[in-house]
Design an enzyme around this catalytic site. Structure first.
Site, PDB file in Angstrom:
ATOM      1  CE1 TYR A 100      62.457  61.320  87.463  1.00 50.08           C
ATOM      2  CE2 TYR A 100      60.686  62.250  88.793  1.00 50.08           C
ATOM      3  CZ  TYR A 100      62.010  62.254  88.383  1.00 50.08           C
ATOM      4  OH  TYR A 100      62.879  63.174  88.904  1.00 50.08           O
ATOM      5  CD  GLU A 187      65.838  61.535  88.913  1.00 48.93           C
ATOM      6  OE1 GLU A 187      66.963  61.153  88.539  1.00 48.93           O
ATOM      7  OE2 GLU A 187      65.278  62.551  88.477  1.00 48.93           O
TER       8      GLU A 187
END
Ligand code: GDP
Ligand code: MN
Length: 374
Positions: A100, A187
């Site tokens: 992530y 993101e």
């Protein structure tokens, strides 16, 4: 402004970050043709929201026929309130690990925050709760930026092996793209480590600061259009900030703050506002357009006009409304509250020219409007 995955990936690609090859498709036939050209693919719903995987909006397809069937199944789904009109048909990645990565505006440190976790694919909130040791954060001083040494420091102690080098390079790239495009959020979840050692963004969520769109014109065209009602389109064309709501009490006030207060008091009095509208200091010059816009909503059963003057003069604002009134001749009942600079003159004008007595207290004007709308 939000960017769908494929638009976010285009922004990354334009900035020199390599992303998997893919095509945007609007039908099963197009998806089939794309898969024929690409090979094994992943078919992904394109909507400006996440959680597509969990909703069945991401499917692997080994053959063109499977790609057509997946596209058929995904197109027409509704995910997070958005109907799926297009799918991204993208080359399938051989995923070894999922990470992530994100750069976002952090209100707490009042700076950009770079986030990285070795646990990709799941919600970052869940990672923070269940695997906090896998999560690294670094607030960035924008004057110094975020370079390779910062990235290495951020990743220190995480078990990344040889992937640490390409991951660090990716974080530096992501920070650069975030800054270059006035992003609020960039993101990548998952950021995938492939079997061959490359690190590639498999998903992308990008939000750009609306106030900076004027200088992001080259990417603004890629962003998701907000669905606007016909009246909101008209408001935008007039350069008025108008939002249509579901209530029946129209609101015309000067300034965004007073407008929101008026809306709150409408709710408090048991009614529901029909709109937000900011006319600011232009109550006079755009009075007719503003009044027309508010009254054009067929849901409006009564109207509150709430003026509060400090630097702005309420008599000038009242003059604008009176002029507009003479053109439009509203048929719904209208309730005035006028206070502050120019009040006496404004009250006299409304009384004499419209034959309406403004209320002494804002709450009373609003309660009366709520009552009239019932
Ligand atoms: P989201 O659920 O909306 O965040 O959609 P993502 O783009 O993150 O996709 C969800 C999941 O699908 C990812 O976490 C991956 O596990 C999987 N996925 C996406 N692309 C590929 C791919 O190319 N190959 C494989 N094997 N899995 C993929
Ligand atoms: Mn994702």
């Amino acid at each position: 402004m939000n960017f769908e995955e494929q638009a976010g990936k285009s922004v990354l690609a334009r900035a020199g970050v390599s992303v998997p090859q893919g095509r945007l498709c609007a039908s099963a036939q197009e998806a089939e043709a794309a898969a024929r050209a690409i090979g094994p693919v992943v078919v992904k719903a394109q909507v400006p929201t996440g959680k597509r995987g969990k909703s069945g909006g991401v499917k692997l397809a080994a053959t063109p026929e499977e790609a057509a069937a997946s596209a058929q199944a995904i197109l027409g789904m509704e995910i997070g309130g958005f109907p799926v009109a297009r799918v991204l048909v993208e080359e399938q990645a051989a995923i070894a690990r999922e990470f992530y990565a994100a750069v976002l505006n952090d209100p707490a440190s009042r700076s950009p925050l770079v986030l990285f976790s070795t646990e990709g694919g799941m919600d970052i909130e869940e990672v923070a709760a269940t695997r906090p040791e896998s999560l690294r954060r670094m607030a960035v001083d924008i004057r110094k930026g975020f370079g390779p040494a910062d990235a290495r420091r951020l990743l220190l102690g995480l078990d990344l092996g040889e992937a640490a080098v390409p991951v660090a390079a990716m974080l530096v790239d992501l920070y650069r793209v975030y800054r270059q495009h006035d992003a609020e959020l960039l993101e990548i979840n998952p950021l995938a480590l492939l079997a061959d050692g490359r690190v590639v963004p498999l998903d992308c969520k990008l939000t750009v600061d609306d106030a900076a769109l004027y200088r992001q014109a080259d990417i603004a065209e890629l962003g998701a259009k907000e669905p606007l009602s016909a009246l909101e389109e008209r408001g935008r064309a007039l350069d008025l900030k108008y939002i249509e709501l579901e209530g029946n009490v129209g609101v015309l006030a000067n300034g965004a703050g007073l407008t929101m207060t008026t809306m709150d008091v409408v709710s408090h009095a048991g009614g529901r506002p029909a709109n937000f509208l900011e006319i600011g200091g232009e109550a006079y010059t755009k009075g007719t357009e503003a009044l027309d816009l508010v009254l054009s909503n067929p849901g409006v059963k009564s109207l509150v006009v709430n003026f509060c003057g400090a630097f702005a003069r309420t008599d000038v604002m009242a003059g604008g409304v009176i002029q507009a009134w003479k053109t439009l001749n509203p048929t719904v009942p209208v309730f005035f509250s006028i206070h502050g600079t120019g009040e006496d003159e404004a009250v006299r004008m409304v009384r004499e020219e419209l034959g309406i007595e403004p209320y002494d207290r804002m709450e009373d004007a609003i309660s009366a409007a709520v009552e009239a709308a019932r």
